[in-house]
Motif scaffolding. Structure first.
Motif, PDB file in Angstrom:
ATOM      1  N   ASP A  86     -15.410  10.970  -0.024  1.00  0.00           N
ATOM      2  CA  ASP A  86     -15.127  10.575   1.375  1.00  0.00           C
ATOM      3  C   ASP A  86     -15.510   9.346   1.699  1.00  0.00           C
ATOM      4  O   ASP A  86     -14.944   8.510   2.363  1.00  0.00           O
ATOM      5  CB  ASP A  86     -15.730  11.669   2.413  1.00  0.00           C
ATOM      6  N   HIS A  89     -12.996   6.733   0.045  1.00  0.00           N
ATOM      7  CA  HIS A  89     -12.025   6.636   0.984  1.00  0.00           C
ATOM      8  C   HIS A  89     -12.155   5.689   2.261  1.00  0.00           C
ATOM      9  O   HIS A  89     -11.414   5.095   2.410  1.00  0.00           O
ATOM     10  CB  HIS A  89     -11.521   8.155   1.690  1.00  0.00           C
ATOM     11  N   ARG A  90     -13.204   5.800   2.746  1.00  0.00           N
ATOM     12  CA  ARG A  90     -13.745   4.789   3.865  1.00  0.00           C
ATOM     13  C   ARG A  90     -13.814   3.504   3.246  1.00  0.00           C
ATOM     14  O   ARG A  90     -13.206   2.527   4.085  1.00  0.00           O
ATOM     15  CB  ARG A  90     -14.958   5.177   4.477  1.00  0.00           C
ATOM     16  N   ARG A  92     -11.920   2.120   0.773  1.00  0.00           N
ATOM     17  CA  ARG A  92     -10.472   1.666   0.216  1.00  0.00           C
ATOM     18  C   ARG A  92      -9.833   1.474   1.721  1.00  0.00           C
ATOM     19  O   ARG A  92      -9.250   0.512   1.780  1.00  0.00           O
ATOM     20  CB  ARG A  92      -9.865   2.686  -0.274  1.00  0.00           C
ATOM     21  N   ASP A  93     -10.023   2.326   2.845  1.00  0.00           N
ATOM     22  CA  ASP A  93      -9.544   1.879   4.044  1.00  0.00           C
ATOM     23  C   ASP A  93      -9.959   0.474   4.429  1.00  0.00           C
ATOM     24  O   ASP A  93      -9.146  -0.273   5.117  1.00  0.00           O
ATOM     25  CB  ASP A  93      -9.895   2.911   5.412  1.00  0.00           C
ATOM     26  N   LEU A  94     -11.348   0.207   4.194  1.00  0.00           N
ATOM     27  CA  LEU A  94     -11.720  -0.964   4.787  1.00  0.00           C
ATOM     28  C   LEU A  94     -11.239  -2.318   3.739  1.00  0.00           C
ATOM     29  O   LEU A  94     -10.925  -3.539   4.138  1.00  0.00           O
ATOM     30  CB  LEU A  94     -13.422  -1.195   4.540  1.00  0.00           C
ATOM     31  N   VAL A  96      -8.151  -2.321   2.394  1.00  0.00           N
ATOM     32  CA  VAL A  96      -6.779  -2.322   2.754  1.00  0.00           C
ATOM     33  C   VAL A  96      -6.811  -3.269   3.937  1.00  0.00           C
ATOM     34  O   VAL A  96      -5.765  -4.344   4.189  1.00  0.00           O
ATOM     35  CB  VAL A  96      -6.142  -0.866   2.971  1.00  0.00           C
ATOM     36  N   THR A  97      -7.599  -2.858   4.833  1.00  0.00           N
ATOM     37  CA  THR A  97      -7.727  -3.525   6.128  1.00  0.00           C
ATOM     38  C   THR A  97      -7.909  -5.079   6.038  1.00  0.00           C
ATOM     39  O   THR A  97      -7.415  -6.083   6.577  1.00  0.00           O
ATOM     40  CB  THR A  97      -8.630  -2.842   7.078  1.00  0.00           C
ATOM     41  N   ASN A 100      -5.199  -7.282   4.697  1.00  0.00           N
ATOM     42  CA  ASN A 100      -4.096  -7.265   5.444  1.00  0.00           C
ATOM     43  C   ASN A 100      -3.818  -8.806   5.911  1.00  0.00           C
ATOM     44  O   ASN A 100      -2.715  -9.124   6.148  1.00  0.00           O
ATOM     45  CB  ASN A 100      -4.206  -6.415   6.815  1.00  0.00           C
TER      46      ASN A 100
END
Length: 415
Positions: A86, A89-90, A92-94, A96-97, A100
């Motif tokens: 978990d 996942h966070r 990786r989200d950061l 990807v963001t 950007n």
């Protein structure tokens, strides 16, 4: 005058009455305990079978306890691996963001600060304790902290940040016996669960002329590999590849040194056996022979980082605002770490399934063995109560008969 004695009749009567009372007492004990084998001589064959069954039952109950412990232990590991997933996942989200391209340097710095806190959470998870107080990811060194967080400063940020997470190394996994001569590995070491890349260790020692001057051995990931007098580097490479350890060995064509490569992401543990110095001579590990990883030789070149290395590298790129690195190697490293976590979770899931099936088998086998013990040693209550009633009737009849026979004395004969 002839001598007349009534002592023989009295003695015989008392002897047979005592025998009746003893049989009656033994039968009452059988009824009270539910066990017809009060002494081994009651039924030697049944007693021998019962002892064997009871011994087997004790082993099954021990296996049942071990299986329960393993099941609960796996559940705890699975919970913590899921927590780590978990967090990743966070992360990786950061990542990807941050890749950007629409966020400014201040935004990516804020993302990096959050990732720094997530690294601390990952270290906390990797050092988690189980309900019994043992470290979940410490292998057989159950009270050793597998990972140590090192804080410092980096360029572009003045506050203390996580600059390294040191792996202290763990021994081989603990095992528990879940059936006769069958064992289950309990642990997943921190060097396996929290790794990202396949490790490679390149020795810089030219070993073309190297030969073993004595018999010895060394260990790689717990596998002992033997070396004989006169063995050369190709012989050692062959022995390593045939050992079953999760690594491959080869010879570097440039340096002519030994190369060790992991077959999957994990921390490679190596040490020379007592009195041997093969890996030291080949330039792989240090001369102090401390099995705690990392113990690589200072000249050796080591590649392949941990989950923490990947996340720290990503965080530093966010501080720099390096979007190319974040979108490429940064996310790629995080993906490698997450793939390894998924593989470890699948491994734990398979172990859980195995012990669950073992648990079901034991829950069928234990009642069967209990039934065998009952068949050999239990009292047939209906028959025993009937026999006890017959004995009591016979005992009363004996007492009445004795009361008529024993009263005459010498004076009765003189009348």
């Amino acid at each position: 005058m002839n001598r007349i004695s009534s002592d023989m009749v009295n003695t015989d009567m008392q002897f047979y009455m005592r025998r009746q009372e003893d049989a009656q007492h033994n039968l009452m004990n059988q009824i009270a305990s539910g066990n017809r084998l009060q002494m081994l001589r009651d039924d030697p064959l049944a007693a021998a079978s019962t002892v064997r069954y009871q011994s087997y039952l004790a082993r099954l109950e021990r296996f049942e306890t071990n299986v329960l412990y393993a099941k609960n232990h796996y559940d705890q590991i699975d919970i913590n691996l899921q927590r780590a997933m978990d967090v990743m996942h966070r992360v990786r989200d950061l990542a990807v963001t941050g890749a950007n391209g629409i966020y400014n340097r201040e935004d990516t710095r804020n993302m990096a600060i959050e990732i720094n806190e997530l690294i601390k959470e990952l270290v906390s998870i990797s050092n988690a304790d189980g309900p019994d107080g043992n470290r979940l990811f410490a292998g057989d060194r159950a009270f050793t902290e597998p990972f140590r967080l090192v804080e410092g400063t980096i360029d572009g940020h003045g506050d203390l940040l996580v600059v390294n997470v040191e792996y202290r190394g763990t021994g081989p996994t603990r095992r528990t016996e879940i059936s006769n001569q069958t064992y289950a590995d309990l642990d997943i070491g921190g060097g396996e669960a929290f790794w990202a890349e396949r490790m490679q260790i390149f020795s810089q020692v030219d070993a073309r002329e190297w030969r073993a001057d004595s018999d010895g051995s060394f260990f790689i990931n717990g596998h002992e590999i033997f070396v004989r007098v006169g063995d050369t580097l190709p012989s050692v490479v062959h022995s390593i590849n045939e050992s079953g350890a999760a690594i491959r060995a080869s010879v570097d064509p440039l340096t002519q040194g030994l190369v060790i490569t992991g077959t999957h992401p994990h921390m490679i543990r190596m040490e020379d056996a007592q009195g041997s110095s093969t890996l030291v001579d080949l330039g792989i590990i240090q001369a102090n022979n401390d099995p705690s990883a990392p113990n690589w030789a200072p000249t050796a070149r080591v590649a392949g980082g941990s989950l923490f290395d990947m996340v720290i590298r990503l965080r530093d790129a966010l501080f720099r605002g390096d979007q190319d690195f974040i979108g490429g190697l940064g996310i790629g490293g995080v993906d490698l770490a997450m793939d390894n976590l998924r593989a470890r979770m699948a491994d734990i899931g398979s172990r859980q399934e195995r012990v669950s099936m073992t648990w079901e088998r034991l829950n069928k086998e234990i009642p069967n063995v209990n039934a065998m013990i009952v068949r050999e040693s239990a009292v047939d209550m209906a028959e025993a109560i009937t026999n006890l009633g017959m004995m009591e009737f016979a005992h009363r009849a004996t007492l009445q008969t004795a009361a008529r026979i024993i009263p005459p004395t010498l004076l009765d004969f003189l009348r």
